[in-house]
Design a protein around this motif. Structure first.
Motif, PDB file in Angstrom:
ATOM      1  N   THR A  55       0.870  -1.095   0.034  1.00 39.59           N
ATOM      2  CA  THR A  55       0.027  -0.254  -0.142  1.00 39.59           C
ATOM      3  C   THR A  55       0.856   1.214   0.073  1.00 39.59           C
ATOM      4  OG1 THR A  55      -1.787  -1.131   1.189  1.00 39.59           O
ATOM      5  CG2 THR A  55      -1.862   1.327   1.211  1.00 39.59           C
ATOM      6  N   THR A  72      -0.261  -7.564  -5.863  1.00 36.07           N
ATOM      7  CA  THR A  72      -0.974  -6.312  -6.135  1.00 36.07           C
ATOM      8  C   THR A  72      -0.423  -5.112  -5.355  1.00 36.07           C
ATOM      9  OG1 THR A  72      -3.075  -7.673  -6.359  1.00 36.07           O
ATOM     10  CG2 THR A  72      -3.443  -5.290  -5.976  1.00 36.07           C
ATOM     11  N   ARG A  74      -1.582  -1.230  -3.823  1.00 33.93           N
ATOM     12  CA  ARG A  74      -2.929  -0.252  -3.736  1.00 33.93           C
ATOM     13  C   ARG A  74      -2.186   1.426  -3.547  1.00 33.93           C
ATOM     14  NH1 ARG A  74      -6.776  -3.687  -3.807  1.00 33.93           N
ATOM     15  NH2 ARG A  74      -7.036  -5.504  -2.431  1.00 33.93           N
ATOM     16  N   SER A 100      -9.945  -1.415  -7.014  1.00 32.27           N
ATOM     17  CA  SER A 100      -9.139  -1.189  -5.547  1.00 32.27           C
ATOM     18  C   SER A 100     -10.093  -1.839  -4.629  1.00 32.27           C
ATOM     19  CB  SER A 100      -8.924   0.303  -5.555  1.00 32.27           C
ATOM     20  OG  SER A 100     -10.325   0.979  -5.179  1.00 32.27           O
ATOM     21  N   SER A 110      -7.702   6.846  -5.043  1.00 29.98           N
ATOM     22  CA  SER A 110      -7.487   5.311  -4.805  1.00 29.98           C
ATOM     23  C   SER A 110      -7.474   4.343  -5.987  1.00 29.98           C
ATOM     24  CB  SER A 110      -8.434   4.814  -3.942  1.00 29.98           C
ATOM     25  OG  SER A 110      -8.627   3.463  -3.533  1.00 29.98           O
ATOM     26  N   ASN A 111      -6.396   3.537  -6.297  1.00 30.43           N
ATOM     27  CA  ASN A 111      -6.458   2.926  -7.242  1.00 30.43           C
ATOM     28  C   ASN A 111      -5.530   1.486  -6.863  1.00 30.43           C
ATOM     29  OD1 ASN A 111      -5.746   5.726  -8.325  1.00 30.43           O
ATOM     30  ND2 ASN A 111      -6.312   4.697 -10.094  1.00 30.43           N
ATOM     31  N   ALA A 112      -5.584   0.346  -7.641  1.00 28.81           N
ATOM     32  CA  ALA A 112      -4.997  -1.053  -7.518  1.00 28.81           C
ATOM     33  C   ALA A 112      -4.485  -1.240  -8.645  1.00 28.81           C
ATOM     34  CB  ALA A 112      -5.921  -1.920  -6.888  1.00 28.81           C
TER      35      ALA A 112
END
Length: 154
Positions: A55, A72, A74, A100, A110-112
């Protein structure tokens, strides 16, 4: 009568130090990155120089982070309606946008991204340094955010 220049000199030095902390750093790069530029470092040369992190936040700016394919990352940039973060931009290869799964408040970004192949990606965003309101003092400063993500195969 002897004049002292200590008072005015001290005031000028204090003002210079205070102004040094204002504004954005010149070494943070631009929030828009041209497609012809290639983010560095390369995956093979920077593996030892980057940290693994799942993150990323505003405090991670100018950092280099490592991922292995299948993992992944974030992006959680907390903003406000008066100082919103721009959508995160990517330049490079190795990451694919994914859901996300997080409800965001107005002003947040906010992105993933899922690591799909070896490569290097530069992620960028920006927001105003000062809130803007009618008939209030404001500034034209921009807070820039940029990280490099290096993706390698496990």
């Amino acid at each position: 009568m002897r004049r002292s220049i200590l008072g005015p000199s001290l005031a000028v030095a204090t003002l210079a130090l205070a102004l040094t902390g204002c504004g954005s750093k010149s070494d943070t790069g631009s929030a828009t990155v041209s497609p012809s530029s290639s983010p560095s470092p390369t995956p093979s040369s920077s593996r030892a120089a980057c940290a693994a992190k799942e993150t990323l936040a505003a405090t991670d700016t100018n950092g280099t982070f490592c991922l292995t394919t299948g993992s992944t990352v974030r992006i959680l940039l907390d903003g406000t309606t008066a100082r919103p973060w721009a959508p995160v931009k990517t330049v490079g290869s190795g990451l694919k946008a994914t859901n996300s799964g997080i409800l965001i408040r107005p002003g947040d970004a906010s992105n993933a991204y899922q690591a799909v192949s070896a490569g290097t990606v530069k992620l960028t965003s920006s927001r105003p340094l000062c809130a803007t309101a009618p008939h209030k003092i404001s500034c034209k400063g921009i807070q820039e955010w940029s990280v490099t993500v290096v993706v390698s195969k496990p």
